[in-house]
Motif scaffolding. Sequence first.
Motif, PDB file in Angstrom:
ATOM      1  N   VAL A 244       0.852  -1.187   0.000  1.00 34.38           N
ATOM      2  CA  VAL A 244       0.000   0.000   0.000  1.00 34.38           C
ATOM      3  C   VAL A 244       0.890   1.240   0.000  1.00 34.38           C
ATOM      4  O   VAL A 244       2.018   1.214   0.504  1.00 34.38           O
ATOM      5  CB  VAL A 244      -0.931  -0.009   1.231  1.00 34.38           C
ATOM      6  CG1 VAL A 244      -0.112   0.089   2.524  1.00 34.38           C
ATOM      7  CG2 VAL A 244      -1.968   1.085   1.170  1.00 34.38           C
ATOM      8  N   ALA A 245       0.391   2.330  -0.600  1.00 37.78           N
ATOM      9  CA  ALA A 245       1.118   3.595  -0.643  1.00 37.78           C
ATOM     10  C   ALA A 245       0.440   4.603   0.269  1.00 37.78           C
ATOM     11  O   ALA A 245      -0.654   4.364   0.806  1.00 37.78           O
ATOM     12  CB  ALA A 245       1.168   4.129  -2.076  1.00 37.78           C
ATOM     13  N   ASN A 246       1.073   5.755   0.457  1.00 40.95           N
ATOM     14  CA  ASN A 246       0.504   6.814   1.273  1.00 40.95           C
ATOM     15  C   ASN A 246      -0.880   7.200   0.756  1.00 40.95           C
ATOM     16  O   ASN A 246      -1.084   7.378  -0.437  1.00 40.95           O
ATOM     17  CB  ASN A 246       1.413   8.041   1.262  1.00 40.95           C
ATOM     18  CG  ASN A 246       0.869   9.174   2.105  1.00 40.95           C
ATOM     19  OD1 ASN A 246       0.496   8.976   3.253  1.00 40.95           O
ATOM     20  ND2 ASN A 246       0.808  10.369   1.533  1.00 40.95           N
ATOM     21  N   GLY A 247      -1.839   7.297   1.662  1.00 43.12           N
ATOM     22  CA  GLY A 247      -3.197   7.646   1.278  1.00 43.12           C
ATOM     23  C   GLY A 247      -4.062   6.457   0.923  1.00 43.12           C
ATOM     24  O   GLY A 247      -5.266   6.606   0.715  1.00 43.12           O
ATOM     25  N   GLY A 248      -3.463   5.275   0.834  1.00 42.77           N
ATOM     26  CA  GLY A 248      -4.223   4.071   0.509  1.00 42.77           C
ATOM     27  C   GLY A 248      -5.166   3.681   1.639  1.00 42.77           C
ATOM     28  O   GLY A 248      -4.963   4.051   2.791  1.00 42.77           O
ATOM     29  N   GLU A 249      -6.201   2.913   1.291  1.00 44.11           N
ATOM     30  CA  GLU A 249      -7.169   2.462   2.279  1.00 44.11           C
ATOM     31  C   GLU A 249      -7.222   0.940   2.302  1.00 44.11           C
ATOM     32  O   GLU A 249      -7.211   0.296   1.255  1.00 44.11           O
ATOM     33  CB  GLU A 249      -8.558   3.029   1.974  1.00 44.11           C
ATOM     34  CG  GLU A 249      -8.632   4.536   2.122  1.00 44.11           C
ATOM     35  CD  GLU A 249     -10.031   5.076   1.867  1.00 44.11           C
ATOM     36  OE1 GLU A 249     -10.845   4.352   1.230  1.00 44.11           O
ATOM     37  OE2 GLU A 249     -10.331   6.206   2.305  1.00 44.11           O
TER      38      GLU A 249
END
Length: 471
Positions: A248-253
Amino acid sequence: MISVRRRGSARLAAAVLASGLVAAGAIATAAPAVADDAVPFEGGVTATLNGLEVSDSAVITLGNGKKQEVGAGLFGMTVNGGGSLQTYCIDIANPTQKKAQYEEKSWDQTSLHNNADAGKILWILQNSYPQVNDLAALAKSAGAGSLTEKTAAAGTQVAIWRFSDQADVEAKNPEAEKLADYLEKSAQNLAEPKASLILDPPAVSGKPGDRLGPIKVQTNAESATVEPGAAAADVKVVDKNGQPVTSVANGGELFFDVPTDTPAGSTSLNVKATTKVEVGRAFTSPTKSQTQILAGSSESTVTATATAEWAKAGPVPAVSAKENCAKGGVDVTAANEGDEPFTFELGGEKHTIEAGKSETVTLPVKEDQAYKFTITGPNGFEKTFEGVLDCETTGTDEGPVPSSEPSPATAGGSGDEAGDDSDAPAGEGDLAETGSSSATPVIAGVAFALVLAGGATIFFLRRKKAAVAGE
């Protein structure tokens, strides 16, 4: 310079007493406690303190007018899981503890929460050693003749103490003192740096057949690995489109996908990344060791955990906790995604969360006080949180500053006060280094012994008024 809050040497004794009162005044219940969330930790770096590694001398003028020589400079930490950190102290008169564990924290969870100059400390960190490692250029900017790593570290620490503790302190080396003066006069307020890794919220709940979440990922890493915890084989961690995820990357949910026929239960997920932690992040220790602020980071391992609870009927709680220095306590957030009210006890009071609602309750905890509380619910739900509230700087109004070399020492410090009668020539007495004391193991030992005495008893804190700054 003006000295800060009057706490003095009595503060450590009060902390020991407070720790005993928390456990001794507890409310017992019949179920055993399982410390699955030993300390409220949002995520990020955890590290072990190595000690003061690059330093020179500074002189503090205490509240009684006496002067004390201390070591001032950079500490080293080893990141759990891989990596290393360099930090400066932001609580000059608080002791450090040998091999203390530290956790990355936001400013509002530390003594910086009410410090209008916190952003100036960040400016100093960004514009001095070790971020600026061209010592000739740094000396030129400061109007100093020359600087070594030791004097640059000392000058930087002295400037930081003037803002973190409002301490009356000067570097012993004239060139280091010029650097400290330059940094103090030039500093500007900057915004708090971003966390290395946070999962928000850290706990979710719901019914089988639903996707439980979302859990938003905040990180400064390019990507992070997602590792599901132990659960029913068909419970998966997915994205907002329902697709299984392993990164997952930054801002992912992130969501927990729980099939309809899954029995009531719980699970967790772990997120891990490798990144450089941003300069200016604060670090505190649950063992009451002096608060630190980050001056430099290698590529380091950062981690965070989120939990999920589910059931077909009845209350389905999700509970998390976070220290709140502004309110002087621990914020306990309880959500209920079930179809019946969820009732729990905290600090001797009952709280009810209606179905589909969420509420945050602040449990007052005194400064330096150890706390431990457990919240239980249906289907074996049980969460235990414990720690020590550390929201204020100790101050230098009374008594000597303890040594910062993390090794056993008498409570109150091992350094001699400059100007005291001794057989050593002036300036050649023992060098104190801010922070070392065996007092915190005593504090922890008192609380631990009381917990053992209660066997399998769960302790709940009695509601107390939050400590008033300056007591």
